[in-house]
Design an enzyme around this catalytic site. Structure first.
Site, PDB file in Angstrom:
ATOM      1  N   HIS B  49     -22.561  -9.570  -6.475  1.00  0.00           N
ATOM      2  CA  HIS B  49     -22.293 -10.600  -7.449  1.00  0.00           C
ATOM      3  C   HIS B  49     -23.455 -11.178  -8.324  1.00  0.00           C
ATOM      4  CE1 HIS B  49     -18.008 -11.374  -6.470  1.00  0.00           C
ATOM      5  NE2 HIS B  49     -18.565 -11.196  -5.204  1.00  0.00           N
ATOM      6  N   ARG B 311     -11.454 -13.712   4.740  1.00  0.00           N
ATOM      7  CA  ARG B 311     -12.858 -14.180   4.507  1.00  0.00           C
ATOM      8  C   ARG B 311     -13.139 -15.168   5.459  1.00  0.00           C
ATOM      9  NH1 ARG B 311      -9.238 -14.389   0.179  1.00  0.00           N
ATOM     10  NH2 ARG B 311      -9.814 -13.519  -1.924  1.00  0.00           N
ATOM     11  N   CYS B 438      -4.328  11.981  -0.408  1.00  0.00           N
ATOM     12  CA  CYS B 438      -3.428  12.351   0.849  1.00  0.00           C
ATOM     13  C   CYS B 438      -3.654  11.592   1.835  1.00  0.00           C
ATOM     14  CB  CYS B 438      -3.433  14.035   0.999  1.00  0.00           C
ATOM     15  SG  CYS B 438      -4.574  14.398   2.024  1.00  0.00           S
TER      16      CYS B 438
END
Lengths: 423, 481
Positions: B49, B311, B438
């Site tokens: 961030h 979180r 897959c």
């Protein structure tokens, strides 16, 4: 990088690749090379230890390994050049293939014609977005088949199978014979998606409960699967409230569809039909890229291995002719469109001059089952050019319809015709 | 007797271990899971961030900015894939204009470099698939995407290479006390004594704080559900795209991953169970709906996987990093939720400084080596480099996972790395096996065989993620091993 040259290169040595390579050789292509990523040839066949293979191809009821063995013997007899344990990394529009192997490192092969025969893969859990936890014990049916039949390990003790594809049904029987308990097979559709003979021989004969219009609404368990919550569904396949029930199991097998494997095809610039998941092909199984052909389940998923071999032969023959006779002249063609109750038709186009020389067999799948006599028709406007009666039409059973050579002149008047299946 | 025991080998604990490894200290890094980074570290949005949204003056703002600035160096030293590709917050309604301006101002106040407000047209030029409702966006040049697994195991490996001792499957059950001082931990594998205990236990930190007699701080697991899309989706998504944030979360993102997939999510739902990593029909539906609000043409057929992360949302709303007055010998890191991944290297520096100030002698080790070399990733190399590798070790020529082009040599290397990948999931995080379209259908039997061979065990002993998560349960025909 080591450079290799050949006339025809076939990627994949399953039933499609073996048949295509062999047939290319019969057509006079001198150097035919076969690439296989596993250490043995045969693609998925070595793990398919059940019978039912080869009745049409060899007039014998064979197991998968036996069927593969017959073709492998033919491949050796025909002196095909074989590179096993070799994975293709890249294919260009110019048919240049880069492959990797332990023994040879990277090799670059530029064939004069290329046959794509990579087969198909199983749809994974993620594609279904089944809610719940992510414990160990969730496998696709084919992975379980390999673990059991090739590696000799059982992936669980008590199974629920989601989906009624053929591999799922065959594994239901196999696991039962190995002493595991298959407590339920669930199918979200109102009908099974695999073959009827497998329903009878693998599910009913072993008293495995089959529930239609039912799906897994949640997976539970922390380390291993502990249970699944199953639920009935409405017409939009959404879980129906109030129909939930929890089934204790330690393994969830998925048999929810096969997807043609076309990553390499896309690299080569081959155009893919979003309905089949395979290349657009003409009657010679040539793709939109000249000199690149497609064989077997890479085109669309067939029901039977015999069908795969038979159609792959056409691709191999075309590739062989492409190198011995050059590209066929581009001339008039007609497009075949999926019409009423038809999901898809292969091939997508037919060249009329080639139809004139030889009848073309269309393979099609219906959208909805019709359990009464149906007509399969080739229609242009109001006119039925071909009309044939079948006893029934089921999505799980591919329909073959022959376009006779005599039809070529009549088709010349049209750009496209519809293929309809009507009751 | 250790100098420092670090409880929790997530990205925060791993970076603390690595940072402290610079000094002449005996360090023990503990985790109850079977691999490092098994908590919040393995299931998050994997974004570095820029730091415009945290409250000015908060720990989140401070360590976000400081951590972000360290990423180029840290990822270079640790050989971790990182792309400072920039990020966008996209406004799709008239009210959003004000939110974007607020974020911009807050970013300036936080000292975030490289912020720019751009028009809706400009945004759609940069990301053509965005909704026609796009009114504008906040561009943050310092945003980026990273491999979060590698950021953790690479730091932990580098710590181990510099002498840190790592013990997995070691769960702290209590502390060893001498009066008011904590002098070690009691675990399921016996007691370990130390001068300092650093708790970086993510979701479980409040339980340990309670055990240490500290009250008042609680962790609420905040569930975030995600979809992972096939590489094919990468044709439709170029940039890291945030919607305008809400009070509880940054909203449903649409973002490329460092590995070439696209990720959608997360939801934000407060729950109670710290081990509830299940996805829900409602949550997954919310993810798709939210993502479609930004990118209307996303195709649900691209979905290859869904997952849930939790979180560790702290009750103060900010990172708590402190040496509590009430207890000696304890340093607590709590509430390290987003932007914790970004902040982790800076938090580690800060923790080292705090311990130094509190009296831990920080004497540099002359032989400390900050450089870690990962195993070359075959799929990312040029053909010439690939050839050279195969020439050195032919196992680089054998592709075991076709979707992600992972070779046998990479799997073997992960078995013998400083922190061996003991489970299938650990192997996934190291090498990317089974993460493609897959989803392991092809590679699983091959990987089991290779891992069993390398570790000299039966496949029956291998697990997906430790504990009782065995992948196969018995031989066929009940053949004895």
């Amino acid at each position: 990088m080591k450079q290799l040259a050949c006339d025809v290169l076939v990627i994949g040595s399953g039933p499609a690749g073996l048949a295509a390579a062999w047939e290319a050789k019969q057509q006079g292509a001198e150097r035919v090379m076969l690439l296989e990523r596993n250490d043995e040839l045969g693609g998925i066949l070595p793990q398919c230890i059940h019978n039912g293979f080869g009745v049409r191809e060899f007039g014998d009821d064979l197991t998968g390994p036996e069927y593969a063995y017959r073709w492998i013997a033919k491949a050796h007899e025909a002196r095909l050049e074989i590179l096993s344990e070799t994975m293709v990394l890249d294919v260009g529009r110019d048919r240049r293939v880069v492959a990797s192997s332990r023994d040879h490192g990277l090799v670059e092969i530029t064939p004069r014609a290329l046959v794509l025969a990579m087969g198909c893969r199983e749809r994974p859990r993620g594609a279904l977005a089944i809610p719940g936890s992510r414990p160990a014990g969730i496998y696709s049916a084919g992975t379980a088949q390999r673990l059991v039949n090739m590696e000799g390990y059982m992936p669980g003790r008590r199974f629920v199978i989601l989906g009624s594809g053929d591999i799922g049904m065959i594994m239901a029987r196999r696991l039962t014979l190995e002493g595991a308990e298959v407590v339920a097979m669930l199918e979200i559709l109102p009908y099974i998606s695999g073959l009827r003979r497998n329903l009878v021989q693998c599910i009913r004969d072993f008293d495995i409960p089959l529930e239609l219009c039912t799906t897994v609404a949640e997976v539970r368990g922390r380390d291993r699967v502990e249970s699944v919550v199953v639920s009935g569904v409405d017409e939009q396949w959404r879980p129906l409230p109030g129909t939930d029930r929890e089934i204790a199991c330690d393994t969830l097998l998925l048999s929810v569809g096969l997807i043609p494997e076309n990553e390499l095809s896309r690299m080569a610039g081959v155009a893919i039909d979003p309905v089949t998941g395979g290349p657009y092909v003409d009657e010679s199984f040539c793709t939109n890229v000249p000199g690149i052909f497609a064989a077997g389940n890479v085109v669309h998923v067939y029901d039977l291995v015999d069908d795969v071999s038979e159609n792959a032969r056409i691709a191999g023959r075309s590739a062989g002719r492409y190198v011995t006779q050059g590209a066929p002249p581009e001339d008039g063609s007609v497009r075949l469109l999926a019409g009423t109750n038809v999901r898809h038709v292969v091939p997508h186009t037919v060249h009329l001059s080639r139809l004139e020389q030889e009848a073309v067999v269309l393979n099609l799948r219906v959208r909805q089952p019709i359990e009464e006599p149906v007509r399969v028709e080739v229609r242009a406007g109001d006119e039925a050019l071909v009309s044939r009666r079948y006893r029934y039409a089921r999505p799980s059973e591919m329909i073959a319809l022959t376009l006779p050579s005599a039809l070529a002149s009549r088709l010349a008047a049209y750009d496209a015709v519809n293929i309809d299946v009507i009751s | 007797m250790y100098d420092v025991i670090i409880v929790g080998a997530g990205v925060v604990g791993a970076h603390i271990a690595r940072t402290l490894a610079r000094y002449q200290l005996d360090i023990l890094l503990l985790d109850k899971a079977s691999d490092v980074g098994e908590g919040t570290t393995k299931a998050n949005t994997a974004i570095v961030h820029a730091g415009y949204d945290a409250k000015p003056g908060s720990n989140k703002a401070r360590f976000n900015l400081a951590g972000n600035a360290m990423f180029d160096t840290v990822c270079r030293e640790l050989d971790v894939e990182f792309d400072r590709c920039g990020s966008y917050v996209v406004g799709v309604s008239e009210e959003a204009r004000a939110t974007l301006e607020d974020l911009y101002r807050r970013g300036l106040e936080n000292g975030t470099p490289g912020l720019e407000l751009i028009s809706g047209e400009e945004m759609r030029r940069r990301e053509p698939g965005l909704t026609e409702d796009t009114v504008g966006a906040l561009y943050a040049a310092t945003g980026g995407i990273v491999d979060p697994f590698a950021l953790c195991y690479a730091a932990a490996e580098n710590a181990v290479a510099n002498g840190v001792e790592l013990r997995l499957e070691t769960e702290v059950q209590g502390f060893i006390w001498e009066g008011d001082a904590i002098v070690g931990v009691e675990t399921n594998r016996g007691p370990f004594r130390s001068r300092w205990v650093v708790i970086a236990a993510g979701l479980w930190v409040d339980d340990l704080m309670h055990e240490a007699g500290l009250e008042g701080f609680t962790i609420t697991p905040r569930k975030g559900e995600y979809f992972v899309l096939d590489r094919e989706a990468k044709t439709a998504v170029q940039n890291v795209l945030f919607p305008c944030p809400t009070p509880v979360s940054k909203g449903i993102l649409v973002t490329p991953t460092i590995h070439g997939n696209v990720m959608l999510g997360p939801t934000a739902e407060d729950i109670e169970d710290k081990e509830n990593l299940s996805t829900t029909a409602a949550g997954l539906n919310e993810v798709m709906t939210g993502a479609l609000r930004l990118m209307p043409q996303l195709d649900a057929r691209w979905i290859i996987r869904s997952f849930t992360g939790l979180r560790a949302a702290g009750s103060t709303g900010d990172f708590l990093i402190e040496i509590p007055d009430e207890v000696q010998g304890l340093l607590v890191l709590a509430g390290i939720e987003s932007p914790g991944l970004t902040a982790s290297p800076a938090i580690a520096e800060h923790v080292a400084a705090m311990l130094g100030e509190a009296g831990l002698p920080l004497v540099e080790r002359p032989d400390f080596n900050p450089i870690r070399h990962g195993t070359p990733r075959f799929s990312l190399l040029s053909r010439e480099e690939q050839e050279a590798l195969i020439a050195q070790d032919p196992r680089y020529g054998r592709i075991v996972c076709r979707c992600e082009t992972v070779t046998e040599a990479e799997i073997v290397a992960a078995c013998h790395a400083p922190i061996p990948a003991r489970t299938y999931d650990a192997m996934k995080r190291r090498t990317r096996i089974g993460t493609g379209r897959c989803q392991g259908a092809f590679d699983t039997p091959l990987v089991l065989e290779i891992m069993a061979r390398e570790y000299g065990v039966s496949p029956l002993e291998l697990t997906q993620k430790g504990g009782a998560s065995h992948m196969v349960v018995r031989r066929t025909k009940e053949v004895a091993e």
